[in-house]
Structures are given as structure tokens and as C-alpha cells.
Design a protein around this motif. Structure first.
Motif: not given
Length: 395
Positions: A112-114, A125-134, A139-142, A144-155
């Protein structure tokens, strides 16, 4: 171990603070829970600000249950096909471990990100997000598959919530001292609410009518109330003259008592959400940290991180009715309850493990080795119609 309260001018990130904690905690945790190594916090001062006592023992409203949609096995169509996994963000390893709830073994790990802090279910309920603080990303997770997607820039996404009407995502930008209202689909910024007096803005919950948000201020010993219509802070509550460190926040099933854990004083502040005044203090254990209602909404599980214990609180009686001791050293932190209500999953923040605890007996079902610094794990799927965020506040 209590996280050090830093002055408002301190520019350290949470990553730097974790570096200090790891050095301090190594000796403390190996010796036990560490509470004997620091001066005890002064006893909380509870002032009866209001004569209104909304949830006296034996008088809890039975006609209204905020968590009525969260009963055991009551999964919505949106999540019924999702595999039963536990998603564990390892803050110091910059990874997520996925654990099978059936085999209690890791089935996938990805980078993931830092400083990933929490894994948060989206409102729909259709996406899980990993909150990469630093890492300044989600990082979105599907699921249904448990697979991560492309990170979304968020401060600075330390934590992530969604307004009860689903109109906004709220990114808790702790380092930047802001609550950022964003489009829940694109995560584009709509409005940024500075909260400079709420140092260490951390965790949230929402009023029963969905109009207000309540947030904890970890380093300034306060709670704030935000009007979601105007997106402004309307009230501030100082806990114990500021000698407090509030953490997780949770509303009672009848909506009439707001709880926040105080890791400095080892217990729960009870707040009347209508008057926004303290009505009591319930001692649980050292380092009180996470709050999780049972699937029948009768009890609440309280993780006491420094004590290595779980307190079981009766909502009706407003008392601790059981205490479960984990084998030491232990540092139960954030997590959630399985869909069937039989297992409480918690991260072991300073022990690089995840605990699976039997909610009927309090016995440890499994202790699973994961990456370093596991924090806000998400148990998925969970019952409920929509998500308000964090590691799974569903209603």
C-alpha cells in the motif's frame, strides 16, 4: 501505552511518532502491559452538567434500535457474494494482509501507500478503502475478489467516514487538522473544514437523525460536534479539563448516549448527545481504545490496549459485565465483529498479530502473525444497509 500528546505546533507525522513508540514500547510490552512504567493519570472528574439522564439502567428504549439492520447474518444483497476475509492494514510494513475467516490463515498480502491506518467500507458497500495516511492516498479493494486497485490521491487520510445520507465522504486529515468533505464516488474535494483547536482529530460517529457528527480530539482532550448541513463545528466539549485522550466513538442503540473511549484514563466517557454534556464515566481498563456493538445490540466490546483485555459493557445496565484477559503480552486495538456475531477480530497493534476472540466465552480462538503495526482491520462482509465508515460502522 498512551500515545504522547503533542503540541499543536509539532510537525511530526504519525510515522515519526510510531518510530518513537516502537522504541518505548519494546521494553514496556515485553514486561507486560506497560502501565506500571509511567505515572498514573489523574482520576477523571465527572461533573453532572445535566439533570437529564437519557439512558438510566432498566429504562433503555426498546422501540428503537440504531443497529436493527446489523443483526447476525443479515447481509445485504450487495455483499452476499463477498468472501469472508479480514483485511489488516500493517502501518509499519506498508502492507495489507488478508485473512480467511474460515481457516484463520493469511491468503493474500499486497503493498500500500505509506502508513496505512484503517480499512474502510464505502457507503454503498461495494468498495473497501485502505487509508494510506502519509502516502496521501486511498487504495481501493474489490471485496468480491479481495484484489486492490489503483491508488486514489487524497491528502492525509488518517480515517474515512461517510455522511448518513451518502452525499459526502469525510476524510479525517489528522495531521492537517481538517475534516475534508469529498465526493464519495470520485473523492474530489468539495469543502475543507479546519478544526485547529481539535488536536489529533481521530474517530467519529453520527447522531441518530443523521444531522450531526461527533469527533474525538485525541491530543487536546475534547469532543466536537459538527452540523453536517452547514459543515461547521457548532459545539466543543472538554473532557476532564483536557486531561483526557478520547479515541473511538460510538452511539448507543437507542441513540441517547454517546460513548468515547479515553486511553489516558482507562475508560468510557458517557455523553448526552442532545445537550453535549458528560453524564458519566465508566472505567474499563488501561489504554481503552476501540468500541464494537454485539450483533444483538445488547453489549459493546471495549478493547483495552495497554491492559491486554476486552471489557464487555451492557448497554442497558451501563456497566462492565465481563472482562476477558488475552495472553500477555497483548495490545488489542481496532477491528470488528464477524457477520454471525461469534468472533471479535482485533489487531494486536504492538505485537504484529491479529486476535480472533470467541464472543460467547471470551477465549482466544486464534492468534495470527501479520505485518508490523497492524491497526484498523476490517472484518468483511458485515450486516447492514450502508456504511458510515471507519472499520465498519454499518446501519
Amino acid at each position: 501505552m498512551v500515545e504522547p500528546a503533542l503540541p499543536a505546533t509539532n510537525r511530526w507525522t504519525r510515522a515519526a511518532r510510531h518510530g518513537v513508540w516502537s522504541a518505548l514500547l519494546l521494553g514496556l510490552i515485553l514486561g507486560a502491559c506497560g502501565s506500571a512504567h509511567r505515572r498514573a493519570a489523574p482520576a477523571p472528574r465527572v461533573t453532572p452538567f445535566s439533570t437529564h439522564h437519557p439512558a438510566a439502567p432498566g429504562r433503555i428504549a426498546t422501540s428503537f434500535n440504531l443497529y436493527a439492520a446489523d443483526g447476525a447474518g443479515d447481509l445485504s444483497a450487495a455483499v452476499r457474494g463477498d468472501p469472508a476475509l479480514v483485511y489488516v492494514p500493517n502501518s509499519m510494513s506498508n502492507t495489507v494482509d488478508e485473512i480467511s475467516q474460515r481457516t484463520m490463515k493469511i491468503v493474500r498480502q499486497f503493498a500500500t501507500g505509506a502508513l496505512p491506518q484503517h480499512v474502510t467500507p464505502a457507503y454503498d458497500l461495494r468498495t473497501l478503502y485502505v487509508d494510506n495516511d502519509v502516502g496521501n492516498s486511498l487504495t481501493p479493494i474489490d471485496p468480491r475478489t479481495g484484489r486492490p486497485g489503483r491508488p486514489i490521491p487524497v491528502e492525509d487520510p488518517y480515517n474515512l467516514y461517510f455522511t448518513p445520507d451518502g452525499r459526502f465522504a469525510i476524510v479525517v486529515a489528522e495531521r492537517l487538522q481538517r475534516l475534508d468533505f469529498r465526493d464519495p464516488a470520485t473523492m474530489h474535494l468539495v469543502h475543507s473544514l479546519p478544526v485547529p483547536t481539535c488536536r489529533g482529530v481521530d474517530h467519529m460517529d453520527f447522531s441518530a437523525n443523521g444531522r450531526y457528527a461527533f469527533a474525538s480530539c485525541e491530543f487536546s482532550g475534547q469532543m466536537i460536534e459538527v452540523d453536517l448541513h452547514t459543515q461547521r463545528v457548532i459545539r466543543t466539549l472538554v473532557l476532564n479539563q483536557g486531561l483526557a485522550s478520547p479515541q473511538d466513538v460510538k452511539l448507543s442503540p437507542d441513540g441517547r448516549t454517546l460513548y468515547t473511549e479515553d486511553q489516558l484514563n482507562g475508560g468510557l466517557w458517557e455523553i448526552d448527545p442532545q445537550s453535549f454534556r458528560v453524564i458519566g464515566f465508566l472505567r474499563t481498563g488501561a489504554g481503552a481504545h476501540g468500541l464494537y456493538p454485539s450483533r444483538d445490540a445488547r453489549e459493546m466490546y471495549v478493547s483495552n490496549r495497554a491492559a491486554g483485555t476486552i471489557s464487555v459493557v451492557s448497554f442497558r445496565r451501563r456497566r462492565v459485565i465481563k472482562t476477558w484477559q488475552l495472553p500477555l503480552p497483548a495490545s488489542p486495538d481496532m477491528g470488528g465483529v464477524s457477520a454471525d456475531g461469534r468472533t471479535l477480530w482485533l489487531s494486536g497493534r504492538y505485537n504484529a498479530v491479529v486476535y480472533a476472540i470467541d464472543t460467547r466465552t471470551g477465549q482466544l480462538r486464534a492468534r495470527i502473525n501479520v505485518g508490523q503495526g497492524p491497526h484498523g482491520l476490517c472484518v468483511w462482509p458485515q450486516p447492514g444497509r450502508y456504511s458510515l465508515g471507519h472499520t465498519g460502522i454499518l446501519r
